[in-house]
Design an enzyme around this catalytic site. Structure first.
Site, mmCIF file in Angstrom:
data_model
loop_
_atom_site.group_PDB
_atom_site.id
_atom_site.type_symbol
_atom_site.label_atom_id
_atom_site.label_comp_id
_atom_site.label_asym_id
_atom_site.label_seq_id
_atom_site.Cartn_x
_atom_site.Cartn_y
_atom_site.Cartn_z
ATOM 1 N N ARG A 48 10.285 -57.177 -8.589
ATOM 2 C CA ARG A 48 9.645 -55.616 -8.680
ATOM 3 C C ARG A 48 10.638 -54.302 -8.438
ATOM 4 O O ARG A 48 10.802 -53.612 -9.637
ATOM 5 C CB ARG A 48 8.405 -55.432 -7.699
ATOM 6 C CG ARG A 48 6.960 -56.578 -8.645
ATOM 7 C CD ARG A 48 5.841 -55.909 -7.763
ATOM 8 N NE ARG A 48 5.464 -56.409 -6.793
ATOM 9 C CZ ARG A 48 5.558 -56.606 -5.214
ATOM 10 N NH1 ARG A 48 4.999 -58.119 -5.795
ATOM 11 N NH2 ARG A 48 4.826 -56.663 -4.661
ATOM 12 N N LYS A 138 -0.631 -38.369 -10.310
ATOM 13 C CA LYS A 138 -1.602 -39.060 -11.504
ATOM 14 C C LYS A 138 -2.976 -39.856 -10.861
ATOM 15 O O LYS A 138 -2.903 -40.230 -9.774
ATOM 16 C CB LYS A 138 -1.102 -40.156 -12.530
ATOM 17 C CG LYS A 138 -1.713 -40.342 -13.894
ATOM 18 C CD LYS A 138 -1.311 -41.376 -14.757
ATOM 19 C CE LYS A 138 -1.838 -43.183 -13.755
ATOM 20 N NZ LYS A 138 -1.344 -44.064 -14.863
ATOM 21 N N GLU A 179 -6.318 -38.248 -16.259
ATOM 22 C CA GLU A 179 -5.984 -39.210 -16.686
ATOM 23 C C GLU A 179 -7.366 -39.554 -17.217
ATOM 24 O O GLU A 179 -8.442 -41.223 -16.804
ATOM 25 C CB GLU A 179 -5.038 -40.331 -16.729
ATOM 26 C CG GLU A 179 -4.995 -40.943 -17.689
ATOM 27 C CD GLU A 179 -4.648 -42.552 -17.671
ATOM 28 O OE1 GLU A 179 -4.345 -43.535 -18.477
ATOM 29 O OE2 GLU A 179 -2.877 -41.887 -16.474
ATOM 30 N N LYS A 221 -4.126 -36.077 -19.622
ATOM 31 C CA LYS A 221 -3.160 -37.686 -19.984
ATOM 32 C C LYS A 221 -4.551 -38.090 -20.745
ATOM 33 O O LYS A 221 -4.676 -38.774 -20.556
ATOM 34 C CB LYS A 221 -2.612 -38.266 -19.337
ATOM 35 C CG LYS A 221 -1.828 -39.755 -19.368
ATOM 36 C CD LYS A 221 -1.297 -40.780 -18.675
ATOM 37 C CE LYS A 221 -0.533 -41.554 -19.295
ATOM 38 N NZ LYS A 221 -0.068 -42.807 -17.997
#
Length: 346
Positions: A48, A138, A179, A221
């Site tokens: 990752r 976010k 979002e 968003k």
């Protein structure tokens, strides 16, 4: 306004007003591992890290990307040569952000619906991320259409959580990305998606107002207004552009710094074409929109590069070329300059 509020506004404007977009690379470890598994890539922390390093070290990425959204593991990682990912981003002029929600969980009493968790202890986590160097955050909520859904209870619960998160962000000096994603799964048509999108955004902005969130220092968003993936009628890019922007004009206050679309289940080419249609059609009207339109894509930028890399660093340069190509296509779309012919020059 005080100094912190002015700084927040400057950060928000810088993220969206540069003619660039945001790159979402904030997949949780489990989601990243699932994507790796689909391609036969080893699901380890080191792999990752290598994939994320490939992304942030892509040459010229800062020409098209203003900020990247990181995950908790990612914001703490270092490149193979030693510098932290945050230092790598700082050297290229890309602003780091951080995903702070703890995922969408089944909502009690609401079969088939979810509410996003993570408010407990959020103030302390946000303060820590700010100290690390993050400058925006976010939080994602998910809304499902179909079989009598969404319920007003689900919409209100997620709107309230989004607003409380946004207020906490601004308290510590982080620009919140809000979002509320309307999922593309299902057979619903574009009209139904538009109706639900308007309903959800009304609730979200009502809650943002109640929680005293500074709209000039936040970024919305949303998804584009689209038919469900299983809907037999799929509208053209121009129709999607018209429906999406007119929906936003009805419910998004002019004070909001910018609207950064998520890609959802769209292909890279679809997302670029629809974004381009918005730029062409609404710039042509001669009356600018009240907020900046940009993109905040994840898979629509990453997926082709991930397939090329496939866990093998001998493919790194080609994968970075593919990543840069998708970023450049979306950058061109913001100007109305994207054309499908660009896809032959990746």
């Amino acid at each position: 306004m005080n100094a912190q509020e002015l700084e927040l506004i400057d950060t928000a404007r810088g993220l969206v007003a540069s003619g660039k977009g945001l790159l979402a690379m904030d997949e949780s470890n489990s989601t990243c591992n699932e994507e790796f598994a689909e391609l036969g890539i080893a699901q380890t922390m080191d792999v990752r890290r290598a994939w994320r390093e490939l992304i942030i070290t892509t040459p010229r990425l800062a020409e098209y990307i203003s900020g990247v959204i990181l995950y908790d593991e990612t914001i703490r990682q270092e490149s193979r040569e030693g510098p932290s990912f945050l230092n790598v981003l700082a050297d290229t002029g890309i602003t780091p952000g951080i995903k702070v929600d703890l995922g969408a969980k089944t909502q009690a009493g609401h079969p088939g619906e979810k509410v996003t968790e993570g408010l407990d202890g959020l103030r302390g986590r946000l303060q820590a991320y700010f100290q690390m160097g993050a400058r925006f955050a976010k939080w994602r909520a998910v809304i499902t259409i179909g079989n009598g859904l969404p319920s007003q209870g689900c919409i209100e619960a997620n709107a309230h959580a989004l607003a409380r998160y946004a207020a906490l962000c601004q308290e510590v000096g982080l620009v919140p990305i809000v979002e509320p994603e309307i999922l593309m799964t299902g057979e619903h048509g574009i009209e139904e998606c538009g109706k639900v999108t308007e309903q959800v955004l009304h609730a979200v902005f009502n809650q943002l107002y109640e929680q005293r969130v500074l709209l000039e220092a936040m970024i919305l968003k949303p998804g584009m207004v689209l038919p469900g993936l299983a809907c037999p009628k799929q509208e053209t890019a121009d129709q999607v552009a018209d429906t999406t922007v007119h929906c936003l004009l009805r419910v998004v206050p002019a004070a909001v710094a910018g609207v950064a679309f998520l890609s959802g289940g769209q292909t890279g080419e679809q997302a670029s074409a629809r974004l381009n249609a918005m730029a062409v059609r609404f710039n042509a009207y001669g009356s600018p929109l009240p907020w900046v339109l940009t993109f905040s894509f994840a898979r629509a930028i990453q997926r082709p590069a991930l397939a090329i890399w496939n866990g093998d660093d001998t493919n790194k340069a080609k994968a970075q070329q593919a990543l840069l190509h998708r970023a450049r296509c979306n950058w061109a779309a913001l100007r109305g300059d994207y054309d499908i012919a660009m896809e032959g020059n990746g």
